[in-house]
Design an enzyme around this catalytic site. Structure first.
Site, mmCIF file in Angstrom:
data_model
loop_
_atom_site.group_PDB
_atom_site.id
_atom_site.type_symbol
_atom_site.label_atom_id
_atom_site.label_comp_id
_atom_site.label_asym_id
_atom_site.label_seq_id
_atom_site.Cartn_x
_atom_site.Cartn_y
_atom_site.Cartn_z
ATOM 1 N N VAL A 53 58.745 49.174 23.758
ATOM 2 C CA VAL A 53 58.370 48.388 24.938
ATOM 3 C C VAL A 53 58.207 46.906 24.560
ATOM 4 C CG1 VAL A 53 55.870 48.787 24.776
ATOM 5 C CG2 VAL A 53 56.910 48.435 26.984
ATOM 6 N N ASP A 54 57.827 46.646 23.322
ATOM 7 C CA ASP A 54 57.682 45.264 22.835
ATOM 8 C C ASP A 54 59.028 44.521 22.912
ATOM 9 O OD1 ASP A 54 56.568 43.048 21.535
ATOM 10 O OD2 ASP A 54 56.789 43.916 19.541
ATOM 11 N N SER A 79 50.893 53.155 21.543
ATOM 12 C CA SER A 79 50.918 53.935 20.281
ATOM 13 C C SER A 79 51.696 55.243 20.333
ATOM 14 C CB SER A 79 49.504 54.233 19.752
ATOM 15 O OG SER A 79 48.933 53.079 19.179
ATOM 16 N N THR A 80 52.221 55.634 21.507
ATOM 17 C CA THR A 80 52.832 56.975 21.593
ATOM 18 C C THR A 80 54.313 56.996 21.248
ATOM 19 O OG1 THR A 80 53.412 56.774 23.936
ATOM 20 C CG2 THR A 80 51.223 57.650 23.414
ATOM 21 N N GLY A 81 54.879 55.827 20.905
ATOM 22 C CA GLY A 81 56.298 55.787 20.530
ATOM 23 C C GLY A 81 56.428 55.680 19.023
ATOM 24 N N ASN A 126 52.631 44.785 17.523
ATOM 25 C CA ASN A 126 52.235 45.056 16.128
ATOM 26 C C ASN A 126 51.273 43.945 15.700
ATOM 27 O OD1 ASN A 126 53.943 42.817 14.850
ATOM 28 N ND2 ASN A 126 55.498 44.023 15.916
ATOM 29 N N ASP A 167 59.827 51.510 34.239
ATOM 30 C CA ASP A 167 60.015 50.471 33.218
ATOM 31 C C ASP A 167 58.968 49.388 33.478
ATOM 32 O OD1 ASP A 167 60.815 48.253 31.748
ATOM 33 O OD2 ASP A 167 62.937 48.483 32.253
ATOM 34 N N ILE A 168 58.129 49.130 32.504
ATOM 35 C CA ILE A 168 57.012 48.203 32.725
ATOM 36 C C ILE A 168 57.503 46.777 32.966
ATOM 37 C CG2 ILE A 168 56.491 47.501 30.332
ATOM 38 C CD1 ILE A 168 53.511 48.138 31.027
HETATM 39 N N1 AR6 Z 1 58.405 50.481 29.954
HETATM 40 C C1 AR6 Z 1 57.370 51.347 29.769
HETATM 41 N N2 AR6 Z 1 57.210 52.075 28.648
HETATM 42 C C2 AR6 Z 1 58.131 51.921 27.675
HETATM 43 C C3 AR6 Z 1 59.241 51.040 27.770
HETATM 44 C C4 AR6 Z 1 59.352 50.292 28.975
HETATM 45 N N3 AR6 Z 1 60.355 49.418 29.180
HETATM 46 N N4 AR6 Z 1 59.965 51.131 26.617
HETATM 47 C C5 AR6 Z 1 59.345 52.052 25.830
HETATM 48 N N5 AR6 Z 1 58.257 52.532 26.480
HETATM 49 P P1 AR6 Z 1 56.433 51.938 21.580
HETATM 50 P P2 AR6 Z 1 54.010 51.932 19.899
HETATM 51 C C6 AR6 Z 1 57.269 53.534 26.059
HETATM 52 O O1 AR6 Z 1 57.252 52.523 20.480
HETATM 53 O O2 AR6 Z 1 54.140 53.392 19.676
HETATM 54 C C7 AR6 Z 1 57.201 48.093 18.362
HETATM 55 O O3 AR6 Z 1 58.195 47.893 17.398
HETATM 56 C C8 AR6 Z 1 57.635 54.503 24.959
HETATM 57 O O4 AR6 Z 1 58.444 55.556 25.490
HETATM 58 O O5 AR6 Z 1 57.020 50.841 22.388
HETATM 59 O O6 AR6 Z 1 52.667 51.373 20.283
HETATM 60 C C9 AR6 Z 1 56.036 47.152 18.194
HETATM 61 O O7 AR6 Z 1 56.448 45.883 17.756
HETATM 62 C C10 AR6 Z 1 56.259 55.011 24.549
HETATM 63 O O8 AR6 Z 1 55.813 56.009 25.479
HETATM 64 O O9 AR6 Z 1 55.019 51.369 21.048
HETATM 65 C C11 AR6 Z 1 55.218 47.856 17.148
HETATM 66 O O10 AR6 Z 1 55.720 47.614 15.856
HETATM 67 C C12 AR6 Z 1 55.371 53.764 24.750
HETATM 68 O O11 AR6 Z 1 56.135 52.847 25.527
HETATM 69 C C13 AR6 Z 1 55.422 49.318 17.489
HETATM 70 O O12 AR6 Z 1 56.665 49.390 18.185
HETATM 71 C C14 AR6 Z 1 54.962 53.090 23.452
HETATM 72 O O13 AR6 Z 1 56.035 53.147 22.537
HETATM 73 C C15 AR6 Z 1 54.358 49.837 18.425
HETATM 74 O O14 AR6 Z 1 54.519 51.218 18.583
#
Ligand code: AR6
Length: 181
Positions: A39-40, A125-127, A30, A16-17
């Site tokens: 993660v945001d 970007s991978t979520g 975003n 967890d970051i």
């Molecule tokens: N620690 C590390 N990685 C994490 C954590 C954590 N606590 N939580 C999730 N991840 P995403 P995106 C991973 O969706 O695709 C938001 O709404 C997750 O499993 O967080 O860049 C923003 O406001 C995945 O591998 O980000 C934007 O609108 C990675 O973090 C949008 O999502 C990125 O997933 C950005 O989408």
């Protein structure tokens, strides 16, 4: 998994970051820099309201895709959060790879500018943004390596890729092994 690119180091960890003690934590934000999910959401929950207050006063117009801005880390065990805006995956022909590379490059430049010794990245970007995991891993790790090669004269920097789940960690580890082969 730890790799030396003297004088810098790259580490892959699963975790967890928001729990990482580093100088800078990168957020997958975003373009409006509004609090979102993934993660945001986790970073804003753990960091507290100081982060969004600073965003609203310093970056009211948000941040373009492929760029990043720095704020305090609030209650997180870090000095800064770098809010990077990754591309939404639209099939790969809308500049996604270059925009994703740019996120990593700009954050590493911010790390050097802020005299950071360590920085943690999520898999941007991978979520929610849907970037295919293997392609994102190739682009991220290749760009980090390139920046390391171009920054041999900078003070040592530890880059930690913090991958949230076992599948993401495995994908990054596989790609890193291929890059090093
Ligand atoms: N620690 C590390 N990685 C994490 C954590 C954590 N606590 N939580 C999730 N991840 P995403 P995106 C991973 O969706 O695709 C938001 O709404 C997750 O499993 O967080 O860049 C923003 O406001 C995945 O591998 O980000 C934007 O609108 C990675 O973090 C949008 O999502 C990125 O997933 C950005 O989408």
């Amino acid at each position: 998994m730890l790799v030396e690119f003297a004088p810098h180091r790259l580490q892959l960890v699963q975790g967890d970051i928001t729990r990482q003690s580093v100088d800078a934590i990168v957020n997958a934000a975003n373009a409006q820099l509004q609090i979102g999910g993934g993660v945001d959401g986790a970073i804003h929950r753990a960091g507290g309201p100081a982060i969004i207050r600073e965003i609203e006063s310093r970056y009211p117009d948000g941040c373009p895709t492929g760029q990043a801005v720095a704020t305090t880390a609030g209650n997180l065990p870090a000095k800064y959060v770098f809010h990077a805006v990754g591309p939404v995956w639209r099939g790969g022909h809308q500049g996604e790879p270059e925009l994703l590379r740019s996120c990593y490059r700009v954050c590493l430049q911010l790390a050097f500018q802020h005299s950071c010794q360590s920085i943690a990245f999520p898999a941007i970007s991978t979520g929610i943004y849907g970037y295919p995991l293997d392609l994102a891993a190739e682009t991220a790790l290749d760009e980090i390596r390139k920046v390391f090669q171009a920054s041999a004269d900078q003070p040592p920097l530890e880059v930690r890729m913090v991958l949230f789940d076992a599948g993401t960690f495995a994908a990054f580890a596989r790609v890193l092994e291929t890059l090093l082969a």
